[in-house]
Design a protein around this motif. Structure first.
Motif, PDB file in Angstrom:
ATOM      1  N   ARG A  69       0.868  -1.180   0.000  1.00  0.00           N
ATOM      2  CA  ARG A  69       0.000   0.000   0.000  1.00  0.00           C
ATOM      3  C   ARG A  69       0.906   1.231   0.000  1.00  0.00           C
ATOM      4  O   ARG A  69       1.604   1.495   0.975  1.00  0.00           O
ATOM      5  N   ILE A  70       0.886   1.948  -1.096  1.00  0.00           N
ATOM      6  CA  ILE A  70       1.874   2.988  -1.322  1.00  0.00           C
ATOM      7  C   ILE A  70       1.706   4.159  -0.356  1.00  0.00           C
ATOM      8  O   ILE A  70       2.686   4.798   0.036  1.00  0.00           O
ATOM      9  N   ASP A 104       8.548  -0.474  -1.709  1.00  0.00           N
ATOM     10  CA  ASP A 104       7.846  -0.717  -2.966  1.00  0.00           C
ATOM     11  C   ASP A 104       8.008  -2.195  -3.333  1.00  0.00           C
ATOM     12  O   ASP A 104       8.819  -2.920  -2.742  1.00  0.00           O
ATOM     13  N   ASN A 105       7.225  -2.616  -4.300  1.00  0.00           N
ATOM     14  CA  ASN A 105       7.353  -3.968  -4.838  1.00  0.00           C
ATOM     15  C   ASN A 105       8.720  -4.145  -5.494  1.00  0.00           C
ATOM     16  O   ASN A 105       9.231  -3.233  -6.144  1.00  0.00           O
ATOM     17  N   ASN A 108       8.975  -3.420  -9.271  1.00  0.00           N
ATOM     18  CA  ASN A 108       8.970  -1.993  -9.573  1.00  0.00           C
ATOM     19  C   ASN A 108      10.374  -1.409  -9.418  1.00  0.00           C
ATOM     20  O   ASN A 108      10.803  -0.551 -10.193  1.00  0.00           O
ATOM     21  N   GLY A 139       7.207  -4.629 -13.274  1.00  0.00           N
ATOM     22  CA  GLY A 139       7.260  -3.287 -12.724  1.00  0.00           C
ATOM     23  C   GLY A 139       7.314  -2.292 -13.849  1.00  0.00           C
ATOM     24  O   GLY A 139       7.737  -2.612 -14.967  1.00  0.00           O
ATOM     25  N   PRO A 146       8.564   4.903 -10.138  1.00  0.00           N
ATOM     26  CA  PRO A 146       7.685   3.737 -10.246  1.00  0.00           C
ATOM     27  C   PRO A 146       6.236   4.133 -10.510  1.00  0.00           C
ATOM     28  O   PRO A 146       5.722   5.102  -9.932  1.00  0.00           O
ATOM     29  N   HIS A 148       2.374   3.319 -10.102  1.00  0.00           N
ATOM     30  CA  HIS A 148       1.559   2.587  -9.134  1.00  0.00           C
ATOM     31  C   HIS A 148       0.089   2.612  -9.516  1.00  0.00           C
ATOM     32  O   HIS A 148      -0.335   3.405 -10.357  1.00  0.00           O
ATOM     33  N   THR A 152      -2.170   0.577  -4.520  1.00  0.00           N
ATOM     34  CA  THR A 152      -1.086  -0.367  -4.255  1.00  0.00           C
ATOM     35  C   THR A 152       0.022  -0.269  -5.300  1.00  0.00           C
ATOM     36  O   THR A 152      -0.084   0.446  -6.296  1.00  0.00           O
ATOM     37  N   SER A 153       1.080  -1.046  -5.040  1.00  0.00           N
ATOM     38  CA  SER A 153       2.219  -1.108  -5.958  1.00  0.00           C
ATOM     39  C   SER A 153       1.835  -1.643  -7.324  1.00  0.00           C
ATOM     40  O   SER A 153       2.456  -1.316  -8.331  1.00  0.00           O
TER      41      SER A 153
END
Length: 305
Positions: A69-70, A104-105, A108, A139, A146, A148, A152-153
């Motif tokens: 969750r960014i 972050d993921n 990504n 990503g 990144p 998004h 979320t990511s």
């Protein structure tokens, strides 16, 4: 971007945690050890210890194989790390480390690494990275940062539906990866299946044989590459980025994999679409996630030294 800052990168994987220091424009890997996967506190303590061993840093970037969750850097769910589910990773680590932390993921962040060159100059304003390992991650970068989703990511490219029979409607629900997904058809697990069908022990053995010129093995990589190209064509249709790069362990096959993927993607695209999109092997290899994590912290605001 402050090119004089010292930022830490942390790449959390299902089996290994890697830590490195980006000092100026030089990334130096400093630690690699098995991931403490059993419960959140053990993994948090492991990350704090490894970052602490780097000495003073201005900020920390962390990549996780998870839905993030960014807005607050909370790990919502993680397929490969049982300890990372509903964990306030950013805030917990920022409290313990005393510096800004950004989460972050991991895919990504691999994409972020590929978008910036060795002198930390922006190489591609828009880029998609497809990581082909045991599964498939994805990503994207837009304007050097990144990309998004709303919350979320996002960009779970491996779960893109590419092979469904829609004759009677949508396929049934099930556990991920669905049989219709890109991950089912074009991941390292899929390469293992192709390898066994051709008499090889697994995907790496098939890749070794293909590099020696074995025609059966080369054809296995062609099939996997063309399947991957279906997903790449979908990405270019939606985004038309400047570049699509293929990373992850399976990408060591190089052009034996990416060549067929490129050809299939171009064959499936509308005429005129993606004509200037570069499709290539990622250049940062196993360091991409680590470098991207440290870059994330660098790109975000860090305190003046």
């Amino acid at each position: 971007m402050d090119r004089t800052a010292r930022t830490a990168g942390v790449d959390v994987g299902g089996t290994k945690v890697a830590v490195g220091l980006l000092d100026g424009t030089t990334l130096t890997p400093r630690g690699l050890e098995p991931t403490a996967v059993d419960e959140p506190e053990a993994l948090l303590a492991q990350i704090v210890r490894l970052v602490g061993e780097l000495g003073p840093v201005d900020g920390v970037g962390i990549g996780v194989p998870s839905v993030v969750r960014i807005s607050d850097g909370r790990v919502v769910s993680s397929v490969n790390i049982a300890a990372f589910r509903d964990v306030a990773l950013r805030d917990e680590l920022a409290d313990r480390l005393g510096v800004p932390v950004h989460v972050d993921n991991d895919a990504n962040l691999a994409a972020l690494s590929e978008a910036w060159d060795e002198d930390l100059q922006l190489l591609h304003r828009s880029l998609v990275c497809v990581t082909v390992g045991t599964g498939i991650g994805g990503g994207a970068v837009l304007d050097g940062r990144p990309l998004h989703g709303a919350r979320t990511s996002a960009f779970e490219l491996g779960h893109l539906t590419v092979g469904a029979d829609l004759t009677a409607g949508a396929p049934a629900a099930g556990d991920a990866p669905l049989p219709s997904s890109l991950e089912h058809w074009a991941s390292g697990r899929a390469l293992d299946r192709l390898a066994r069908e051709r008499g090889f022990a697994d995907g790496p053995a098939l890749t070794d044989a293909a590099e020696r010129g074995d025609e059966q093995a080369i054809d296995g990589l062609r099939i996997l590459g063309e399947r991957l190209g279906v997903g790449i064509a979908a990405v270019i249709t939606l985004l038309e980025p400047e570049a699509v790069v293929v990373g992850g362990g399976v990408s060591r096959a190089g052009e034996l994999l990416v060549g067929p993927a490129r050809e299939a993607a171009h064959r499936l695209l509308l005429p005129g679409l993606g004509t200037e999109t570069e499709i290539r092997v990622a250049v940062h290899g196993p360091q991409a996630g680590l470098r991207g994590a440290a870059l994330l912290a660098r790109l975000e605001e860090v305190p003046s030294r």
